[in-house]
Design an enzyme around this catalytic site. Structure first.
Site, PDB file in Angstrom:
ATOM      1  N   CYS A   1       0.855  -0.951  -0.107  1.00 16.50           N
ATOM      2  CA  CYS A   1      -0.113   0.135   0.002  1.00 16.50           C
ATOM      3  C   CYS A   1       0.782   1.258  -0.079  1.00 16.50           C
ATOM      4  O   CYS A   1       1.935   1.213   0.009  1.00 16.50           O
ATOM      5  CB  CYS A   1      -0.947   0.264   1.265  1.00 16.50           C
TER       6      CYS A   1
ATOM      7  N   ARG B   1       1.106   1.713  -6.168  1.00 18.92           N
ATOM      8  CA  ARG B   1       1.251   0.813  -4.864  1.00 18.92           C
ATOM      9  C   ARG B   1       0.338  -0.070  -4.642  1.00 18.92           C
ATOM     10  O   ARG B   1       0.183  -0.877  -3.642  1.00 18.92           O
ATOM     11  CB  ARG B   1       2.009   1.601  -3.629  1.00 18.92           C
TER      12      ARG B   1
ATOM     13  N   TRP C   1      -3.902  -1.613  -1.253  1.00 18.61           N
ATOM     14  CA  TRP C   1      -3.921  -2.961  -2.077  1.00 18.61           C
ATOM     15  C   TRP C   1      -4.059  -3.835  -0.774  1.00 18.61           C
ATOM     16  O   TRP C   1      -3.394  -4.248  -0.007  1.00 18.61           O
ATOM     17  CB  TRP C   1      -2.727  -3.171  -2.653  1.00 18.61           C
TER      18      TRP C   1
ATOM     19  N   ASN D   1       1.310   0.348   6.192  1.00 21.08           N
ATOM     20  CA  ASN D   1       1.711  -0.562   4.752  1.00 21.08           C
ATOM     21  C   ASN D   1       2.324  -1.773   5.360  1.00 21.08           C
ATOM     22  O   ASN D   1       3.378  -1.507   6.044  1.00 21.08           O
ATOM     23  CB  ASN D   1       2.585   0.255   3.589  1.00 21.08           C
ATOM     24  N   GLY D   2       1.943  -2.953   5.284  1.00 20.32           N
ATOM     25  CA  GLY D   2       2.581  -4.093   5.700  1.00 20.32           C
ATOM     26  C   GLY D   2       1.449  -5.068   6.259  1.00 20.32           C
ATOM     27  O   GLY D   2       0.317  -4.985   6.041  1.00 20.32           O
TER      28      GLY D   2
ATOM     29  N   GLU E   1       8.356 -21.716 -17.934  1.00 20.35           N
ATOM     30  CA  GLU E   1       8.163 -19.967 -17.490  1.00 20.35           C
ATOM     31  C   GLU E   1       9.369 -19.300 -18.298  1.00 20.35           C
ATOM     32  O   GLU E   1       9.082 -18.085 -18.521  1.00 20.35           O
ATOM     33  CB  GLU E   1       8.306 -19.814 -16.157  1.00 20.35           C
TER      34      GLU E   1
ATOM     35  N   LYS F   1       8.516 -16.069 -20.685  1.00 19.62           N
ATOM     36  CA  LYS F   1       9.341 -14.777 -20.433  1.00 19.62           C
ATOM     37  C   LYS F   1      10.103 -14.520 -21.910  1.00 19.62           C
ATOM     38  O   LYS F   1       9.749 -13.116 -22.099  1.00 19.62           O
ATOM     39  CB  LYS F   1      10.241 -14.898 -19.264  1.00 19.62           C
TER      40      LYS F   1
ATOM     41  N   GLU G   1       7.486 -13.490 -24.695  1.00 20.13           N
ATOM     42  CA  GLU G   1       6.728 -12.351 -24.743  1.00 20.13           C
ATOM     43  C   GLU G   1       7.480 -10.892 -24.544  1.00 20.13           C
ATOM     44  O   GLU G   1       7.028 -10.080 -24.718  1.00 20.13           O
ATOM     45  CB  GLU G   1       5.890 -12.694 -23.484  1.00 20.13           C
TER      46      GLU G   1
ATOM     47  N   HIS H   1      12.153 -37.798 -28.874  1.00 20.94           N
ATOM     48  CA  HIS H   1      10.916 -37.905 -29.505  1.00 20.94           C
ATOM     49  C   HIS H   1      10.632 -36.865 -30.504  1.00 20.94           C
ATOM     50  O   HIS H   1       9.281 -36.848 -30.961  1.00 20.94           O
ATOM     51  CB  HIS H   1       9.665 -38.284 -28.328  1.00 20.94           C
TER      52      HIS H   1
ATOM     53  N   LYS I   1      -1.730  -6.611 -19.507  1.00 24.98           N
ATOM     54  CA  LYS I   1      -1.446  -7.122 -18.248  1.00 24.98           C
ATOM     55  C   LYS I   1      -2.616  -8.083 -17.672  1.00 24.98           C
ATOM     56  O   LYS I   1      -2.464  -9.189 -17.211  1.00 24.98           O
ATOM     57  CB  LYS I   1      -1.351  -6.044 -17.222  1.00 24.98           C
TER      58      LYS I   1
HETATM   59  O1  M6R Z   1      -3.958 -12.487 -14.174  1.00 21.07           O
HETATM   60  P1  M6R Z   1      -3.619 -13.892 -14.348  1.00 21.07           P
HETATM   61  O2  M6R Z   1      -2.560 -14.655 -13.670  1.00 21.07           O
HETATM   62  O3  M6R Z   1      -4.904 -14.917 -14.496  1.00 21.07           O
HETATM   63  O4  M6R Z   1      -2.972 -13.803 -15.776  1.00 21.07           O
HETATM   64  C1  M6R Z   1      -2.627 -14.892 -16.326  1.00 21.07           C
HETATM   65  C2  M6R Z   1      -1.658 -14.728 -17.682  1.00 21.07           C
HETATM   66  O5  M6R Z   1      -2.400 -13.897 -18.378  1.00 21.07           O
HETATM   67  C3  M6R Z   1      -0.549 -14.153 -17.198  1.00 21.07           C
HETATM   68  O6  M6R Z   1       0.234 -14.809 -16.317  1.00 21.07           O
HETATM   69  C4  M6R Z   1       0.480 -14.030 -18.317  1.00 21.07           C
HETATM   70  O7  M6R Z   1       0.995 -15.260 -18.952  1.00 21.07           O
HETATM   71  C5  M6R Z   1       1.858 -13.176 -18.045  1.00 21.07           C
HETATM   72  N1  M6R Z   1       1.460 -11.852 -17.876  1.00 21.07           N
HETATM   73  C6  M6R Z   1       2.870 -13.560 -18.641  1.00 21.07           C
HETATM   74  O8  M6R Z   1       4.368 -12.915 -18.097  1.00 21.07           O
END
Ligand code: M6R
Length: 609
Positions: free
Chosen positions: A2, A28, A75, A101-102, A481, A485, A488, A504, A604
């Site tokens: 927060c 924040r 938050w 905040n915490g 993962e 990264k 994307e 395979h 996002k």
């Molecule tokens: O908000 P969510 O965790 O449901 O989002 C799922 C995906 O859209 C999200 O994890 C996306 O793959 C990431 N932004 C990738 O870095």
């Protein structure tokens, strides 16, 4: 996470200054906002749930009277984003206002003690105990001043806090204190400020004093004084001038939010260790009763689910099905029933595919559990039980800190379930719990010691056209993962699969210099993973290995490697092992001239199916 703010002005009204400062702290947290000021011996307060602009439109945050005040942008961690849970929080008499905040870990015990003494609580927050503790201190010793009462209160709390407190009993003072949550003072000729972060007051002054953990600061119209919380001794600290632009300040000096968020992971992981135990217990009880468990999510959150399926199996002997949410209906929709349990994982709590899968499950009477970063999101409203992962807002589109937080929560859940099912000895439980507590420090070590190496690797491979990411066992999730990264944000086509699948099919792609990233902890898969590395090497691949410190065998085979401190149990390994992969993607994007915070074609939160 927060944002808190406070100011004492020589002239003029504090409220508009607080309002503008909170706007600058909105990154924040932004689910609720509130302000309190003091004028002519009276406390004035306005607060509500909603974004700052929305709340301002309804309540006019600028018209509170007085030269002194505090504010908060929230938050949620404890208690939904409702007006009653918005800060500032008050004591019974409405004479003490606190913003925080915490996370106060022992708030439930403290609340009970205070209620037994007659205190009446109105919110569900952990923060409210602070207001009542201060009130209680003043009640039991009328000779205490406000600063001493705050000292008394914070000595009783466990957890993290940055707080600011005002009271008409001492109308010219703000008392603030810090433990594990940021707190800075801003000094100018016309005002004194306290805030979670420098951007809050940067347009007004660049003269700052950082308050350290375990310190309390007393701000008054005469100046400020810092004391140690432990023994009240005086601390002398000279102000510093910061030469940040407002844009740099919001990113705390980092060039991008993504890098800032990667570096925030130790702090976020510490927060995940402060979960409310009864929610973990409750969720573990539901999982224990379930006939079948689906772990449903998209993107990075799906990778957390994949890792969790190994955790549940290895620790609690529970077989679970990790499912990509957009496939859930087709793959399992018809078979889901009253005996099914869905654990949906979503940072935003709003991802359309995840919510749609959950709704299908609800229609079929399944039990829905949620793990999310946003209390008040759709997922929290439609889950039977939810846990907040407590990472704070993530601004970079690429999920980083929210991924490792999810992993930490899921590991804790798997441990709870293991205990409930009697599948784990106390020794093993203690061992893994002790390691979980060490993870924030381990992640910190990885970032501080390996980032330069990763940067050099990014430079070396920046023109590679395609990457493999491989791992075995739980490291498969880490590899997936890492691939996501890199794709994307650096736009490098990448392929990830369990290393055993190479022969395979995918190995046919490998030729001289083909970069293969191996996630290779020293767990039960290590020997076989070495075999897979050799297969790749024999075909000319360049091996970039993420290894445990001192793994000489893999070091000899690898062209490049980064090291993770020893002794992380396999079920926790994705947390530190993913860090170099996040950094690789980040530095690769920067090397190639892309903005890692704003990858093309992505949002996002994906709220369309
Ligand atoms: O908000 P969510 O965790 O449901 O989002 C799922 C995906 O859209 C999200 O994890 C996306 O793959 C990431 N932004 C990738 O870095």
């Amino acid at each position: 996470m927060c944002g808190i703010f406070g100011c004492i002005l020589k002239e003029g009204n504090a409220a508009p200054v607080i309002h503008q400062a909170l706007k600058r702290l909105e990154y924040r947290g932004y689910d609720s906002v509130g302000e309190a000021t003091i004028h002519e011996g009276k406390l004035y307060i306005k607060k509500d749930s909603g974004k700052i602009d929305e709340v301002h439109k309804i309540h006019n945050l600028d018209d509170l009277p007085g030269k002194i005040g505090i504010g908060h942008t929230r938050w949620a961690t404890h208690g939904a984003p409702l007006q009653v849970n918005a800060h500032p929080h008050l004591d019974c008499a409405g004479q003490i206002a606190v913003v925080h905040n915490g996370i106060i870990e022992n708030f439930a015990e403290l609340r009970l003690e205070l209620e037994n003494k007659g205190h009446v609580f109105v919110s569900k927050t952990d923060t409210e105990v602070l207001a009542h503790l201060i009130e209680e201190a003043l009640k039991s010793n009328p000779f205490l001043n406000l600063a001493d009462a705050v000292l008394d209160a914070v000595r009783k709390v466990e957890g993290s806090y940055a707080i600011a407190v005002i009271s008409p009993k001492e109308p010219n003072k703000i008392i603030c204190a810090r433990n594990e949550s940021p707190l800075v003072l801003g000094l100018s000729d016309s005002a004194l400020y306290c805030a979670s972060d420098i951007p809050a007051f940067l347009p007004l002054t660049n003269k700052t004093v950082i308050i350290e953990d375990g310190e309390l600061a007393i701000l008054s119209s005469e100046g400020f004084e810092i004391r140690k919380i432990s023994d009240s001794s005086l601390v002398v600290r000279e102000p510093k001038i910061v030469d940040w632009t407002p844009e740099m300040a919001v990113k705390q000096g980092y060039p991008h939010f993504m890098l800032k968020e990667i570096h925030e992971q130790p702090a976020c992981l510490r927060n995940t260790l402060r979960l409310q135990e009864h929610y973990l217990d409750l969720m573990a009880t539901f999982l224990d009763r379930a006939k079948e468990v689906f772990l449903v999510a998209c993107g990075t959150s799906y990778h957390a689910c994949l890792a969790a399926s190994y955790m549940f199996s290895k620790l609690a002997y529970l077989a679970t099905y990790p499912v990509i949410a957009s496939e859930f209906m087709e793959q399992h929709g018809k078979s889901v029933n009253i005996d099914s349990t869905i654990l949906a994982v979503s940072q935003s709590g709003e991802t359309a595919d995840t919510i749609a899968a959950v709704n299908v499950a609800r229609q079929r009477a399944a039990t829905v559990l949620g793990l999310t970063n946003v209390i008040g999101s759709t997922l929290t409203r439609i889950s039977r039980v939810y846990i907040s992962q407590q990472s704070g807002p993530e601004i970079g589109v690429a999920a980083t800190k929210t991924f490792t937080s999810q992993l930490s929560v899921l590991a804790q859940l798997a441990l709870r379930l293991a205990k409930k099912r009697g599948k784990i000895s106390q020794d093993e439980m203690d061992f893994i719990e002790a390691k979980l507590k060490k993870l924030p420090d381990i992640v910190e070590t990885v970032i501080t010691t390996q980032e330069e190496k990763v940067k050099a690797i990014a430079k070396k491979y920046k023109d590679s056209k395609v990457f493999f990411f491989l791992g075995r066992g739980i490291s498969t999730a880490t590899a997936y993962e890492g691939r996501l990264k890199l794709m994307e944000i650096a736009y490098v086509p990448s392929i990830a699969f369990p290393a055993g699948e190479s022969k395979h099919g995918p190995i046919s792609l490998v030729e001289e210099g083909f970069p293969v990233v191996f996630v290779c902890p020293k767990d039960d898969t290590h020997k076989t993973a070495i075999g897979n590395i050799m297969e790749m090497k024999a075909r000319g691949a360049s091996i970039i290995a993420v290894i445990e410190e001192g793994d000489e065998e893999v070091k000899r085979l690898a062209d490049d490697y980064v090291e993770i401190p020893k002794g992380v149990p396999d079920v926790l390994s994705p947390i530190p092992f993913v860090i170099p992969l996040q950094l690789l993607a980040y530095h690769m994007a920067v090397e190639k001239g892309y903005d890692p915070d704003k990858p093309r074609n992505l949002a996002k939160s994906v709220t369309v199916k």
